[in-house]
Write a protein that holds these residues in place. Structure first.
Motif, PDB file in Angstrom:
ATOM      1  N   MET A   1       0.851  -1.178   0.000  1.00  0.00           N
ATOM      2  CA  MET A   1       0.000   0.000   0.000  1.00  0.00           C
ATOM      3  C   MET A   1       0.893   1.235   0.000  1.00  0.00           C
ATOM      4  SD  MET A   1      -2.811   1.269   2.879  1.00  0.00           S
ATOM      5  CE  MET A   1      -1.841   0.960   4.327  1.00  0.00           C
ATOM      6  N   ILE A   2       0.378   2.265  -0.618  1.00  0.00           N
ATOM      7  CA  ILE A   2       1.038   3.569  -0.562  1.00  0.00           C
ATOM      8  C   ILE A   2       0.140   4.513   0.215  1.00  0.00           C
ATOM      9  CG2 ILE A   2       1.672   5.607  -1.920  1.00  0.00           C
ATOM     10  CD1 ILE A   2       2.864   3.749  -3.965  1.00  0.00           C
ATOM     11  N   VAL A   3       0.732   5.202   1.171  1.00  0.00           N
ATOM     12  CA  VAL A   3       0.053   6.279   1.883  1.00  0.00           C
ATOM     13  C   VAL A   3       0.692   7.560   1.367  1.00  0.00           C
ATOM     14  CG1 VAL A   3      -0.486   7.315   4.106  1.00  0.00           C
ATOM     15  CG2 VAL A   3      -0.311   4.817   3.901  1.00  0.00           C
ATOM     16  N   TRP A   4      -0.031   8.267   0.512  1.00  0.00           N
ATOM     17  CA  TRP A   4       0.489   9.504  -0.074  1.00  0.00           C
ATOM     18  C   TRP A   4       0.052  10.643   0.829  1.00  0.00           C
ATOM     19  CZ3 TRP A   4       3.069   9.503  -4.901  1.00  0.00           C
ATOM     20  CH2 TRP A   4       3.535  10.763  -5.296  1.00  0.00           C
ATOM     21  N   VAL A   5       1.019  11.316   1.437  1.00  0.00           N
ATOM     22  CA  VAL A   5       0.752  12.420   2.359  1.00  0.00           C
ATOM     23  C   VAL A   5       0.937  13.717   1.575  1.00  0.00           C
ATOM     24  CG1 VAL A   5       1.324  13.480   4.566  1.00  0.00           C
ATOM     25  CG2 VAL A   5       1.547  10.994   4.286  1.00  0.00           C
ATOM     26  N   ASN A   6      -0.178  14.319   1.218  1.00  0.00           N
ATOM     27  CA  ASN A   6      -0.201  15.509   0.373  1.00  0.00           C
ATOM     28  C   ASN A   6      -0.550  16.716   1.242  1.00  0.00           C
ATOM     29  OD1 ASN A   6      -0.275  17.133  -1.960  1.00  0.00           O
ATOM     30  ND2 ASN A   6      -1.648  15.761  -3.066  1.00  0.00           N
ATOM     31  N   GLY A   7      -0.486  17.868   0.668  1.00  0.00           N
ATOM     32  CA  GLY A   7      -0.786  19.115   1.363  1.00  0.00           C
ATOM     33  C   GLY A   7       0.207  20.164   0.922  1.00  0.00           C
ATOM     34  N   THR A   8      -0.055  21.393   1.267  1.00  0.00           N
ATOM     35  CA  THR A   8       0.836  22.443   0.809  1.00  0.00           C
ATOM     36  C   THR A   8       2.183  22.389   1.518  1.00  0.00           C
ATOM     37  OG1 THR A   8       0.950  24.777   0.195  1.00  0.00           O
ATOM     38  CG2 THR A   8       0.123  24.270   2.407  1.00  0.00           C
ATOM     39  N   LEU A  20       5.054   8.831  11.324  1.00  0.00           N
ATOM     40  CA  LEU A  20       4.119   7.781  10.931  1.00  0.00           C
ATOM     41  C   LEU A  20       4.831   6.463  10.657  1.00  0.00           C
ATOM     42  CD1 LEU A  20       1.258   6.918  10.025  1.00  0.00           C
ATOM     43  CD2 LEU A  20       1.801   7.886   7.770  1.00  0.00           C
ATOM     44  N   GLN A  21       5.985   6.517  10.043  1.00  0.00           N
ATOM     45  CA  GLN A  21       6.702   5.316   9.608  1.00  0.00           C
ATOM     46  C   GLN A  21       6.839   4.272  10.726  1.00  0.00           C
ATOM     47  OE1 GLN A  21      10.339   4.695  10.343  1.00  0.00           O
ATOM     48  NE2 GLN A  21       9.998   2.687   9.449  1.00  0.00           N
ATOM     49  N   PRO A  22       7.284   4.615  11.934  1.00  0.00           N
ATOM     50  CA  PRO A  22       7.403   3.572  12.962  1.00  0.00           C
ATOM     51  C   PRO A  22       6.052   3.092  13.518  1.00  0.00           C
ATOM     52  CG  PRO A  22       8.169   5.683  13.823  1.00  0.00           C
ATOM     53  CD  PRO A  22       7.864   5.880  12.367  1.00  0.00           C
ATOM     54  N   LEU A  23       4.987   3.794  13.216  1.00  0.00           N
ATOM     55  CA  LEU A  23       3.658   3.393  13.698  1.00  0.00           C
ATOM     56  C   LEU A  23       2.998   2.363  12.789  1.00  0.00           C
ATOM     57  CD1 LEU A  23       2.236   6.910  14.695  1.00  0.00           C
ATOM     58  CD2 LEU A  23       3.364   5.212  16.176  1.00  0.00           C
ATOM     59  N   LEU A  24       3.579   2.134  11.617  1.00  0.00           N
ATOM     60  CA  LEU A  24       3.032   1.184  10.654  1.00  0.00           C
ATOM     61  C   LEU A  24       4.004   0.029  10.478  1.00  0.00           C
ATOM     62  CD1 LEU A  24       1.848   3.687   7.883  1.00  0.00           C
ATOM     63  CD2 LEU A  24       0.499   2.730   9.768  1.00  0.00           C
ATOM     64  N   ALA A  25       3.478  -1.170  10.437  1.00  0.00           N
ATOM     65  CA  ALA A  25       4.330  -2.349  10.249  1.00  0.00           C
ATOM     66  C   ALA A  25       4.980  -2.313   8.867  1.00  0.00           C
ATOM     67  CB  ALA A  25       3.496  -3.619  10.407  1.00  0.00           C
ATOM     68  N   ASN A  26       6.275  -2.586   8.831  1.00  0.00           N
ATOM     69  CA  ASN A  26       7.017  -2.723   7.578  1.00  0.00           C
ATOM     70  C   ASN A  26       6.823  -1.518   6.654  1.00  0.00           C
ATOM     71  OD1 ASN A  26       8.780  -4.082   5.859  1.00  0.00           O
ATOM     72  ND2 ASN A  26       7.158  -5.234   4.863  1.00  0.00           N
ATOM     73  N   ALA A  27       6.930  -0.322   7.209  1.00  0.00           N
ATOM     74  CA  ALA A  27       6.745   0.901   6.429  1.00  0.00           C
ATOM     75  C   ALA A  27       8.084   1.578   6.168  1.00  0.00           C
ATOM     76  CB  ALA A  27       5.805   1.856   7.159  1.00  0.00           C
ATOM     77  N   ARG A  28       8.137   2.248   5.029  1.00  0.00           N
ATOM     78  CA  ARG A  28       9.308   3.026   4.629  1.00  0.00           C
ATOM     79  C   ARG A  28       8.824   4.367   4.097  1.00  0.00           C
ATOM     80  NH1 ARG A  28       9.470  -1.934   3.620  1.00  0.00           N
ATOM     81  NH2 ARG A  28      11.286  -3.218   3.958  1.00  0.00           N
ATOM     82  N   THR A  76       4.573  -1.043   3.287  1.00  0.00           N
ATOM     83  CA  THR A  76       3.879   0.209   3.003  1.00  0.00           C
ATOM     84  C   THR A  76       4.899   1.287   2.683  1.00  0.00           C
ATOM     85  OG1 THR A  76       2.042  -0.347   4.474  1.00  0.00           O
ATOM     86  CG2 THR A  76       2.360   1.982   3.995  1.00  0.00           C
ATOM     87  N   LEU A  77       4.623   2.057   1.649  1.00  0.00           N
ATOM     88  CA  LEU A  77       5.436   3.237   1.356  1.00  0.00           C
ATOM     89  C   LEU A  77       4.647   4.466   1.774  1.00  0.00           C
ATOM     90  CD1 LEU A  77       7.113   2.942  -2.166  1.00  0.00           C
ATOM     91  CD2 LEU A  77       8.155   2.726   0.075  1.00  0.00           C
ATOM     92  N   VAL A  78       5.289   5.302   2.550  1.00  0.00           N
ATOM     93  CA  VAL A  78       4.729   6.586   2.943  1.00  0.00           C
ATOM     94  C   VAL A  78       5.420   7.628   2.071  1.00  0.00           C
ATOM     95  CG1 VAL A  78       4.428   8.243   4.827  1.00  0.00           C
ATOM     96  CG2 VAL A  78       4.366   5.765   5.306  1.00  0.00           C
ATOM     97  N   VAL A  79       4.624   8.371   1.297  1.00  0.00           N
ATOM     98  CA  VAL A  79       5.180   9.315   0.330  1.00  0.00           C
ATOM     99  C   VAL A  79       4.730  10.728   0.699  1.00  0.00           C
ATOM    100  CG1 VAL A  79       5.403   9.927  -2.110  1.00  0.00           C
ATOM    101  CG2 VAL A  79       5.028   7.532  -1.449  1.00  0.00           C
ATOM    102  N   PRO A  80       5.621  11.508   1.335  1.00  0.00           N
ATOM    103  CA  PRO A  80       5.280  12.907   1.628  1.00  0.00           C
ATOM    104  C   PRO A  80       5.595  13.782   0.422  1.00  0.00           C
ATOM    105  CG  PRO A  80       7.397  12.350   2.616  1.00  0.00           C
ATOM    106  CD  PRO A  80       6.906  11.120   1.903  1.00  0.00           C
TER     107      PRO A  80
END
Length: 176
Positions: A1-8, A20-28, A76-80
């Motif tokens: 899954m990708i969590v895309w963190v958008n905003g200005t 957020l990364q350490p709060l999600l299992a196997n996230a980068r 999971t990829l977290v994409v800011p």
């Protein structure tokens, strides 16, 4: 899954993503801005632009990089990353979905006064780049951005609380 963190720019995407990364299992965390920096290093340069997102290779490479990382490492990829052009968002999100990757789009939001305070208070010289994106963000928020995402209001919220709220959303999405 990708969590895309958008905003200005200046709303807290990078800070929230790191928390957020350490709060999600196997996230980068995947900083898609680095793809733009890589493209800016090509010499002789690509056509002149004020924003590397205008280069079609940036959007395609973000999709392919995210796909490759998830295929290799899973999780999971977290994409800011700020994306305020609807067509660019559609290109990226549709490209990821075409590879079977679920995309969860979160927009961090704060009122303009809070954003201005954050932007002008974080450096000795306020970022004119960040300030210049307040209007385009407001326009995108009114016309398409907030409709395409789950909006998390960060006004008055400590970064750890914002990350916890996004993590709770991610857990709900994972259960679906």
């Amino acid at each position: 899954m990708i969590v895309w963190v958008n905003g200005t720019h200046g709303v807290g995407k990078t800070t929230t993503s790191a928390l957020l990364q350490p709060l999600l299992a196997n996230a980068r965390v995947f900083d898609a801005e680095r793809v733009g920096e890589m493209l800016m290093d090509i010499t002789p340069g690509l056509p002149a632009t004020d924003n590397f997102q205008h280069w079609p290779p940036w959007r395609a490479l973000v999709v392919e990089t995210a796909r490759s990382v998830l295929e290799y490492a899973g999780g999971t990829l977290v994409v800011p990353m700020t994306v305020l052009v609807e067509g660019y968002w559609r290109e990226i999100s549709d490209g990821l979905r075409a590879h079977g990757i679920p995309v969860r789009h979160v927009v961090l939001h704060a009122d303009e006064a809070t954003l201005r305070d954050r932007i002008t208070g974080e450096h000795e010289v306020p970022s004119s780049f960040r300030l210049a994106h307040l209007r385009p963000y407001a326009q995108a928020a009114r016309t398409w951005l907030h409709e395409s995402a789950t909006v998390v209001d960060t006004t008055g919220a400590p970064p750890a609380d914002v990350a916890a709220r996004v993590a709770a959303l991610c857990r709900r999405w994972s259960d679906q």
